[in-house]
Scaffold this motif. Structure first.
Motif, mmCIF file in Angstrom:
data_model
loop_
_atom_site.group_PDB
_atom_site.id
_atom_site.type_symbol
_atom_site.label_atom_id
_atom_site.label_comp_id
_atom_site.label_asym_id
_atom_site.label_seq_id
_atom_site.Cartn_x
_atom_site.Cartn_y
_atom_site.Cartn_z
ATOM 1 N N ALA A 47 3.078 47.478 94.850
ATOM 2 C CA ALA A 47 2.370 48.514 94.992
ATOM 3 C C ALA A 47 3.001 49.536 95.896
ATOM 4 N N CYS A 48 2.567 50.556 95.807
ATOM 5 C CA CYS A 48 3.271 51.670 96.778
ATOM 6 C C CYS A 48 2.053 52.792 97.026
ATOM 7 N N ALA A 49 2.245 53.383 98.182
ATOM 8 C CA ALA A 49 1.420 54.693 98.399
ATOM 9 C C ALA A 49 2.550 55.368 99.492
ATOM 10 N N ALA A 50 2.027 56.696 99.706
ATOM 11 C CA ALA A 50 2.753 57.612 100.691
ATOM 12 C C ALA A 50 1.923 58.465 101.130
ATOM 13 N N TRP A 51 2.125 58.969 102.230
ATOM 14 C CA TRP A 51 1.423 60.235 103.030
ATOM 15 C C TRP A 51 2.564 60.920 103.445
ATOM 16 N N ARG A 52 2.068 62.249 103.696
ATOM 17 C CA ARG A 52 2.890 63.468 104.307
ATOM 18 C C ARG A 52 2.109 64.412 105.192
ATOM 19 N N PRO A 53 2.582 64.773 106.226
ATOM 20 C CA PRO A 53 1.787 65.716 106.742
ATOM 21 C C PRO A 53 1.852 67.227 106.069
ATOM 22 N N THR A 54 0.756 68.051 106.172
ATOM 23 C CA THR A 54 0.628 69.322 105.432
ATOM 24 C C THR A 54 1.161 70.249 106.482
ATOM 25 N N LEU A 55 1.180 71.452 106.151
ATOM 26 C CA LEU A 55 1.253 72.497 107.236
ATOM 27 C C LEU A 55 0.151 72.908 107.982
ATOM 28 N N ASP A 56 -1.149 72.370 107.449
ATOM 29 C CA ASP A 56 -2.160 72.740 108.202
ATOM 30 C C ASP A 56 -2.327 71.368 109.292
ATOM 31 N N PRO A 57 -2.322 72.029 110.750
ATOM 32 C CA PRO A 57 -2.641 70.962 111.692
ATOM 33 C C PRO A 57 -3.834 70.201 111.555
ATOM 34 N N GLY A 58 -3.775 68.752 111.557
ATOM 35 C CA GLY A 58 -4.724 67.891 111.595
ATOM 36 C C GLY A 58 -5.080 67.473 110.102
ATOM 37 N N ALA A 60 -3.529 65.528 106.437
ATOM 38 C CA ALA A 60 -2.236 64.815 105.737
ATOM 39 C C ALA A 60 -2.624 64.636 104.241
ATOM 40 N N GLU A 61 -1.576 64.453 103.529
ATOM 41 C CA GLU A 61 -1.821 64.460 102.081
ATOM 42 C C GLU A 61 -1.205 62.772 101.657
ATOM 43 N N LEU A 62 -2.352 62.377 101.073
ATOM 44 C CA LEU A 62 -2.026 61.060 100.587
ATOM 45 C C LEU A 62 -1.339 61.158 99.132
ATOM 46 N N GLN A 63 -0.458 60.348 98.791
ATOM 47 C CA GLN A 63 0.445 60.563 97.578
ATOM 48 C C GLN A 63 0.811 59.125 97.138
ATOM 49 N N ARG A 64 1.130 59.143 95.473
ATOM 50 C CA ARG A 64 1.770 57.982 95.335
ATOM 51 C C ARG A 64 1.254 56.458 95.209
ATOM 52 N N VAL A 65 -0.102 56.665 95.299
ATOM 53 C CA VAL A 65 -0.847 55.385 95.316
ATOM 54 C C VAL A 65 -0.769 54.640 93.886
ATOM 55 N N TYR A 66 -0.176 53.611 93.941
ATOM 56 C CA TYR A 66 0.170 52.896 92.670
ATOM 57 C C TYR A 66 0.128 51.292 92.839
ATOM 58 N N VAL A 67 -0.450 50.646 91.871
ATOM 59 C CA VAL A 67 -0.396 49.120 91.877
ATOM 60 C C VAL A 67 -0.075 48.681 90.484
ATOM 61 N N ARG A 68 0.988 47.851 90.233
ATOM 62 C CA ARG A 68 1.328 47.377 88.870
ATOM 63 C C ARG A 68 -0.066 46.639 88.266
ATOM 64 N N PRO A 69 -0.137 46.901 86.946
ATOM 65 C CA PRO A 69 -1.211 46.509 86.392
ATOM 66 C C PRO A 69 -1.681 45.102 86.460
ATOM 67 N N ALA A 70 -0.757 44.243 86.663
ATOM 68 C CA ALA A 70 -0.792 42.742 86.689
ATOM 69 C C ALA A 70 -1.452 42.371 88.093
ATOM 70 N N PHE A 71 -1.282 43.229 89.170
ATOM 71 C CA PHE A 71 -1.845 42.950 90.428
ATOM 72 C C PHE A 71 -3.124 43.896 90.995
ATOM 73 N N ARG A 72 -3.622 44.600 89.883
ATOM 74 C CA ARG A 72 -4.637 45.309 90.157
ATOM 75 C C ARG A 72 -5.985 44.526 90.263
ATOM 76 N N GLY A 73 -7.110 45.027 91.037
ATOM 77 C CA GLY A 73 -8.236 44.137 91.368
ATOM 78 C C GLY A 73 -8.050 43.468 92.407
ATOM 79 N N ARG A 74 -7.132 43.308 93.423
ATOM 80 C CA ARG A 74 -6.939 42.200 94.351
ATOM 81 C C ARG A 74 -7.151 43.200 95.873
ATOM 82 N N GLY A 75 -7.343 44.230 95.707
ATOM 83 C CA GLY A 75 -7.552 44.961 97.053
ATOM 84 C C GLY A 75 -6.478 45.453 97.640
#
Length: 132
Positions: A47-58, A60-75
């Protein structure tokens, strides 16, 4: 186990490619401003995920949340989201935004159950410290 990975990590690239294939989205271009995370189960990147700061102070942008299908449902996705929330808060960014885009009902349920509200086509959450 969750660990930070560089944008050009081959296992991260494989996860993002699987996500893009599933969503039929554009090619992945690594973002040098983003912090990438990979969840490892039995030595395998699942699985993966990412975050990056935005130009707006305070904010953040959450990105790329992905879990391979065989590993979903495990939290795993929820653990990645919590890790990102802690990191963004430590970086002085208490608002997290996630563009909704093509999003499965399960993903929508995950974000809503994690405290994100849907506002103008995005999921948004104000993150607060659990311990002051």
């Amino acid at each position: 186990m969750i660990e930070a990975r560089p944008a050009l990590d081959p296992e991260l690239a494989a996860l993002v490619a699987a996500q893009q294939h599933e969503l039929r989205s554009a090619a992945f271009t690594p973002d040098d401003d983003a912090t990438y995370l990979v969840a490892i189960v039995d030595g395998r990147a699942v699985a993966c995920a990412a975050w990056r700061p935005t130009l707006d102070p305070g904010i953040a942008e959450l990105q790329r949340v992905y879990v391979r299908p065989a590993f979903r449902g495990r939290g795993i996705a929820r653990q990645l989201i919590v890790w990102i929330e802690e990191e963004t808060l430590a970086a002085g960014r208490s608002i997290i935004r996630l563009e909704a885009g093509p999003c499965s009902p399960a993903a929508r349920a995950l974000f809503q159950s994690s405290g994100y509200d849907q506002v103008d086509g995005a999921f948004v959450k104000r993150v607060v410290a659990l311990v002051q």
